[in-house]
Design an enzyme around this catalytic site. Structure first.
Site, PDB file in Angstrom:
ATOM      1  N   ARG A   1      45.600 113.281  42.167  1.00  0.00           N
ATOM      2  CA  ARG A   1      45.230 112.659  40.895  1.00  0.00           C
ATOM      3  C   ARG A   1      44.144 113.427  40.156  1.00  0.00           C
ATOM      4  O   ARG A   1      43.974 113.288  38.956  1.00  0.00           O
ATOM      5  CB  ARG A   1      44.772 111.208  41.117  1.00  0.00           C
ATOM      6  CG  ARG A   1      43.533 111.102  41.952  1.00  0.00           C
ATOM      7  CD  ARG A   1      43.253 109.679  42.387  1.00  0.00           C
ATOM      8  NE  ARG A   1      42.356 109.001  41.480  1.00  0.00           N
ATOM      9  CZ  ARG A   1      41.854 107.782  41.688  1.00  0.00           C
ATOM     10  NH1 ARG A   1      42.212 107.109  42.772  1.00  0.00           N
ATOM     11  NH2 ARG A   1      41.059 107.230  40.832  1.00  0.00           N
TER      12      ARG A   1
ATOM     13  N   ARG B   1      35.126  95.059  45.170  1.00  0.00           N
ATOM     14  CA  ARG B   1      35.806  95.913  46.140  1.00  0.00           C
ATOM     15  C   ARG B   1      34.748  96.528  47.034  1.00  0.00           C
ATOM     16  O   ARG B   1      33.738  97.036  46.538  1.00  0.00           O
ATOM     17  CB  ARG B   1      36.575  97.017  45.423  1.00  0.00           C
ATOM     18  CG  ARG B   1      37.130  98.040  46.402  1.00  0.00           C
ATOM     19  CD  ARG B   1      37.966  99.078  45.754  1.00  0.00           C
ATOM     20  NE  ARG B   1      37.177 100.024  44.997  1.00  0.00           N
ATOM     21  CZ  ARG B   1      37.712 100.979  44.250  1.00  0.00           C
ATOM     22  NH1 ARG B   1      39.031 101.057  44.138  1.00  0.00           N
ATOM     23  NH2 ARG B   1      36.967 101.820  43.597  1.00  0.00           N
TER      24      ARG B   1
ATOM     25  N   CYS C   1      45.250  97.137  39.274  1.00  0.00           N
ATOM     26  CA  CYS C   1      43.995  97.490  38.608  1.00  0.00           C
ATOM     27  C   CYS C   1      43.828  98.986  38.372  1.00  0.00           C
ATOM     28  O   CYS C   1      42.743  99.459  38.092  1.00  0.00           O
ATOM     29  CB  CYS C   1      42.804  96.940  39.389  1.00  0.00           C
ATOM     30  SG  CYS C   1      42.705  97.586  41.067  1.00  0.00           S
TER      31      CYS C   1
ATOM     32  N   HIS D   1      37.389 110.557  38.780  1.00  0.00           N
ATOM     33  CA  HIS D   1      36.397 109.487  38.670  1.00  0.00           C
ATOM     34  C   HIS D   1      35.466 109.613  37.488  1.00  0.00           C
ATOM     35  O   HIS D   1      35.072 108.619  36.885  1.00  0.00           O
ATOM     36  CB  HIS D   1      35.654 109.325  39.995  1.00  0.00           C
ATOM     37  CG  HIS D   1      36.525 108.621  40.970  1.00  0.00           C
ATOM     38  ND1 HIS D   1      37.159 109.257  41.994  1.00  0.00           N
ATOM     39  CD2 HIS D   1      36.938 107.343  40.981  1.00  0.00           C
ATOM     40  CE1 HIS D   1      37.918 108.393  42.627  1.00  0.00           C
ATOM     41  NE2 HIS D   1      37.803 107.223  42.041  1.00  0.00           N
TER      42      HIS D   1
ATOM     43  N   ASN E   1      46.428 104.216  40.760  1.00  0.00           N
ATOM     44  CA  ASN E   1      46.007 105.625  40.695  1.00  0.00           C
ATOM     45  C   ASN E   1      46.264 106.302  42.044  1.00  0.00           C
ATOM     46  O   ASN E   1      46.854 107.373  42.116  1.00  0.00           O
ATOM     47  CB  ASN E   1      44.510 105.743  40.382  1.00  0.00           C
ATOM     48  CG  ASN E   1      44.126 105.033  39.105  1.00  0.00           C
ATOM     49  OD1 ASN E   1      44.958 104.861  38.216  1.00  0.00           O
ATOM     50  ND2 ASN E   1      42.878 104.615  39.008  1.00  0.00           N
ATOM     51  N   ASP E   2      45.806 105.638  43.094  1.00  0.00           N
ATOM     52  CA  ASP E   2      46.004 106.225  44.416  1.00  0.00           C
ATOM     53  C   ASP E   2      47.435 106.054  44.902  1.00  0.00           C
ATOM     54  O   ASP E   2      48.014 106.970  45.467  1.00  0.00           O
ATOM     55  CB  ASP E   2      45.020 105.608  45.420  1.00  0.00           C
ATOM     56  CG  ASP E   2      43.658 106.288  45.352  1.00  0.00           C
ATOM     57  OD1 ASP E   2      43.632 107.526  45.253  1.00  0.00           O
ATOM     58  OD2 ASP E   2      42.623 105.586  45.361  1.00  0.00           O
TER      59      ASP E   2
ATOM     60  N   ARG F   1      33.934  98.135  41.079  1.00  0.00           N
ATOM     61  CA  ARG F   1      33.818  99.299  41.972  1.00  0.00           C
ATOM     62  C   ARG F   1      32.382  99.376  42.498  1.00  0.00           C
ATOM     63  O   ARG F   1      31.511  99.968  41.872  1.00  0.00           O
ATOM     64  CB  ARG F   1      34.151 100.580  41.218  1.00  0.00           C
ATOM     65  CG  ARG F   1      35.610 100.720  40.793  1.00  0.00           C
ATOM     66  CD  ARG F   1      35.842 102.054  40.096  1.00  0.00           C
ATOM     67  NE  ARG F   1      37.245 102.417  40.035  1.00  0.00           N
ATOM     68  CZ  ARG F   1      38.012 102.280  38.953  1.00  0.00           C
ATOM     69  NH1 ARG F   1      37.524 101.787  37.843  1.00  0.00           N
ATOM     70  NH2 ARG F   1      39.282 102.641  38.987  1.00  0.00           N
TER      71      ARG F   1
HETATM   72  C1  PEP Z   1      43.242 103.026  42.103  1.00  0.00           C
HETATM   73  O1  PEP Z   1      43.330 103.855  43.010  1.00  0.00           O
HETATM   74  O2  PEP Z   1      44.171 102.770  41.311  1.00  0.00           O
HETATM   75  C2  PEP Z   1      41.994 102.272  41.901  1.00  0.00           C
HETATM   76  C3  PEP Z   1      41.943 101.285  41.053  1.00  0.00           C
HETATM   77  O3  PEP Z   1      40.902 102.694  42.597  1.00  0.00           O
HETATM   78  P1  PEP Z   1      40.051 103.964  42.221  1.00  0.00           P
HETATM   79  O4  PEP Z   1      40.557 104.486  40.917  1.00  0.00           O
HETATM   80  O5  PEP Z   1      38.631 103.543  42.163  1.00  0.00           O
HETATM   81  O6  PEP Z   1      40.347 104.888  43.355  1.00  0.00           O
HETATM   82 MG    MG Z   2      41.830 103.897  44.567  1.00  0.00          MG
END
Ligand code: PEP
Ligand code: MG
Length: 757
Positions: free
Chosen positions: A645, A512, A682, A369, A634-635, A476
């Protein structure tokens, strides 16, 4: 007490040295008198100082006893001879017959053949070797332990002299000392861009300037008191239940506690005090010795413990000096490049944004993050830069290359010029991207793509107009919570969302709902320590269990979008039933607001993030339930590949443009077509032109990314024939025998079709 008797010698010596340091002498004269003083005090016939140059050569800078002509002439390479061995190992050498040692190397110009016994210690500062201090005697003897200790203590004074730059004046033209050596470190590129600026250490080392004590007993008491408070503060941290929430792992704290009670450590510091140092100088000396030795370890576990020990010693220094903030003699640099071992997103947000030029992390991973926040801020980031913090000093000039993942510490002038040129070139390229701002994002075969940007703070908003994005595809909301010191109240949340919508000036914003938990730490929100926080009580799970929290946010969103469109989505949905549950809460909020005469949004668009693989087998149910789906790649990638990650060891191990992940993404895009549900993505992969191209190839027509990526991605798609790419890409994805990696296919396609990636 025998210790005090033994230490009378060093104490007298240190007092003399202090007087010498204060006298207005030329540096060579001062150094000559220092070695004379040491020799006489230690009853040695020889005392010499070797200083490490930036070319890795140890040069004789002063001597008492050896031939004077050898000064500035005699040289040894790192690792060569006894002096080079001491420098390379950062360990003292105590020999009764120096010439019998296998590393001994005879330097005829010095005339040292008549001296048999030899004691050399490294000159250390913050664990770095700056030179070597040697005493020699004709008679064959072993130096006592307290003499070794005394010489090490004396070496600290010389380290200070080197560090303050005093010896520069007597360094031959064209040569430089190691402390100012230019260093290039190869690391990983986390966010593109070039940063030119000056080092700001996130956890600054405390520079101890008051080295020599007046009263040893008083210093021992000060040390004991500081250690006492340190131990209490560690116990206190350990007893708090939210330990894991503070980013300080219990394991690390346990290690701290172990070190803090280590009698060996305490004894070494007390010895240093009895030898004449202040309590803080004693902490620094022992820290430096330990660090220098441990830096050479190859065992990664022990090296990690070294970091812990280092942190602990810094805490002790802070206790002793009462230092708490970030000290900058000449103010916070206007071109700061932050260097940290690791850092939380909220900590980065504490820095004055206008002065940030870059971020360097020793740990970290590209989708962690803090990196996402840095990307949102548009600053270059380089990660996995092992050891960089120890090599840098606050205020050092530095260049970071977020394109190639390189760090240039104290760069030479030529390199600096080359980078300034590179920055100019980039600026020109940015100019070209800016020129694309008002160009419609339509592919060569006429397909209109929705390009949106990710945001989370008010300061991101101006980028919406500047980048030419169609809207905000991911807002976010947790960032507002992460930077606050207390939970934002309903009115604060509402005011914030209202402001966001106002600044978006009619372009759609997808909010979100709170995505906290996992590595997104909100300090005032207490949660239990979890074994696997990424798989734990986070995001929508947490929101559903704390309906008060979620309802407040829903109410704030509804009120802020009165009369307009409210677009919102839920993070980390695992089962469709979770969406029903939120809808129910939403319904209650709508009723509540209507009852009290509030006006409601004109339209509500309700979406879900697709981040948990379980949703892959509920795609049709999911799409029947929501207005749009946004893939959090990402998740989704971390859960699909079972690769954390935030852990650099595994986060890049698998290719997100490999077959498994692209097939998953294609299935999602196809389900969207089948169900007539808008599908967007995203995660970070949307912002890389090559992966964005792959996304279009598997069927996505909407993507959201950091604002700086909009230009490059638009440039890519303007030259892309999607149908042509899809044909090739789908064939490759369907071909179970095709040996070519998909990434290679994509690169080949881009090159053959002149697509800028
Ligand atoms: C993701 O997980 O791809 C996402 C956009 O959310 P975050 O990166 O805030 O977990
Ligand atoms: Mg995420």
């Amino acid at each position: 007490m025998p210790m005090r008797d033994l230490s009378a010698g060093p104490r007298v010596l240190l007092r003399r040295l202090r007087e010498l340091m204060a006298e207005p002498l030329e540096p060579q004269e001062r150094l000559d008198r220092i070695v004379r003083q040491i020799a006489s005090n230690m009853v040695a016939e020889v005392c010499s100082v070797y200083v490490l140059r930036s070319d890795g050569v140890l040069e004789l800078y002063a001597t008492e006893g050896l031939n004077k002509e050898a000064v500035h002439t005699s040289q040894l390479k790192m690792g060569q001879g006894l002096v080079g061995t001491i420098a390379a190992s950062a360990q003292p050498l105590n020999l009764s017959d120096a010439q019998a040692h296998p590393a001994f190397r005879y330097l005829p110009e010095t005339g040292e053949e008549i001296y048999h016994s030899f004691l050399g210690v490294p000159i250390l500062r913050a664990g770095r070797t700056l030179g070597v201090l040697v005493v020699q005697n004709k008679a064959s003897r072993n130096y006592r332990e307290d003499e070794v200790e005394a010489l090490e203590t004396t070496a600290m004074v010389i380290a200070e002299m080197i560090a303050t730059g005093e010896l520069k004046k007597i360094t031959r033209p064209g040569l430089e000392l190691d402390l100012t050596r230019a260093i290039t470190i190869d690391a990983d590129a986390y966010n593109e861009g070039i940063g030119l600026g000056h080092v700001v250490l996130h956890e600054p080392r405390i520079v101890v300037t008051n080295l020599l004590n007046e009263d040893a007993e008083k210093e021992v008491t000060r040390l004991a008191e500081a250690l006492g408070s340190l131990r209490i503060s560690i116990d206190d941290m350990l007893s708090r239940r939210e330990v894991s929430q503070e980013g300080e792992h219990r394991e690390v704290l346990e290690t701290y506690r172990m070190f803090a009670h280590d009698q060996g450590w305490v004894r070494r510091m007390e010895e240093a005090i009895h030898n004449g140092l202040t309590a803080e100088a004693a902490v620094e000396k022992v820290q430096s010795d330990t660090k220098a030795r441990m830096m050479r370890l190859t065992d990664s576990y022990l090296r990690e413990r070294m970091h812990d020990f280092d942190d602990l010693a810094n805490r002790l220094l802070r206790q002793l000096t009462g230092f708490s903030g970030r000290a900058f003699d000449e103010g916070f640099p206007v071109d700061a490049i932050i260097l940290a071992r690791a850092m939380g997103a909220a900590e980065l947000l504490d820095y004055p944004r206008a002065s940030l030029r870059g971020l360097v992390l020793e740990d970290g991973a590209v989708t962690s993050h803090v990196v996402i926040v840095a990307r949102a801020m548009g600053i270059p980031v380089v990660g996995q830069a092992a050891g960089v913090v120890a090599l840098a000093e606050n205020g050092d000039p530095i260049i970071i290359d977020g394109d190639d993942g390189q760090i240039h510490l104290r760069p030479v002038l030529d390199l600096q010029k080359a980078y300034e040129e590179k920055v100019r070139l980039r600026a020109r390229r940015q100019e070209q991207f800016r020129a694309l701002r008002d160009v419609e994002p339509v592919t060569k075969d006429g397909k209109r793509i929705s390009l949106q940007m990710n945001a989370g703070l008010l300061v991101d908003l101006p980028q919406l107009a500047e980048s030419g994005a169609d809207g905000i595809g991911l807002f976010r909301t947790e960032l507002q919570f992460m930077i606050a010191s207390t939970m934002p109240k309903l009115e604060e949340q509402e005011g914030f969302y209202r402001n966001v919508l106002k600044q978006a000036a009619g372009r759609p914003v997808t909010f979100r709902t709170l995505d906290i938990g996992g590595d997104k730490v909100v300090s005032y929100f207490r949660a239990q320590e979890e074994e696997n926080p990424a798989l734990g009580w986070r995001a929508i799970r947490l929101s559903l269990d704390r309906p008060g929290l979620l309802r407040t946010q829903l109410r704030a969103l509804l009120r802020a979008s009165a009369g307009a469109e409210l677009k919102m989505m839920l993070p980390m949905v695992t089962e469709v039933s979770e969406i029903h549950a939120v809808r129910e809460l939403m319904q209650k909020e709508v009723q509540h607001l209507s009852k009290f005469g509030h006006s409601l949004p004109r339209k509500l668009q309700f979406g879900a993030m697709l981040e948990v693989p379980a949703l892959m087998w509920q795609l049709d149910e999911l799409m029947a339930e929501v207005d749009f789906v946004s893939v959090g790649s990402n998740d989704l990638f971390q859960f699909t590949m079972a690769a954390d990650r935030g852990n650099a060891r595994v986060s890049d191990r698998f290719d997100n443009l490999g077959k498994p992940f692209l097939r998953i993404l294609r299935d999602i895009a196809r389900a969207g077509e089948r169900n007539k549900t808008v599908v967007t993505l995203c995660g970070e992969m949307a912002g890389k032109p090559l992966s964005a191209m792959a996304l279009l190839g598997v069927g996505f027509r909407s993507v959201s990314m950091s604002p700086t990526s909009i230009g490059p991605v638009k440039a890519m798609l303007l030259g892309l024939d999607i149908d042509k790419l899809s044909a090739e890409l789908n064939a490759a994805l369907d071909d179970i025998r095709s040996p070519e990696p998909i990434r290679a296919l994509l690169l080949r396609f881009a090159e053959a079709n002149n697509i800028p990636i």
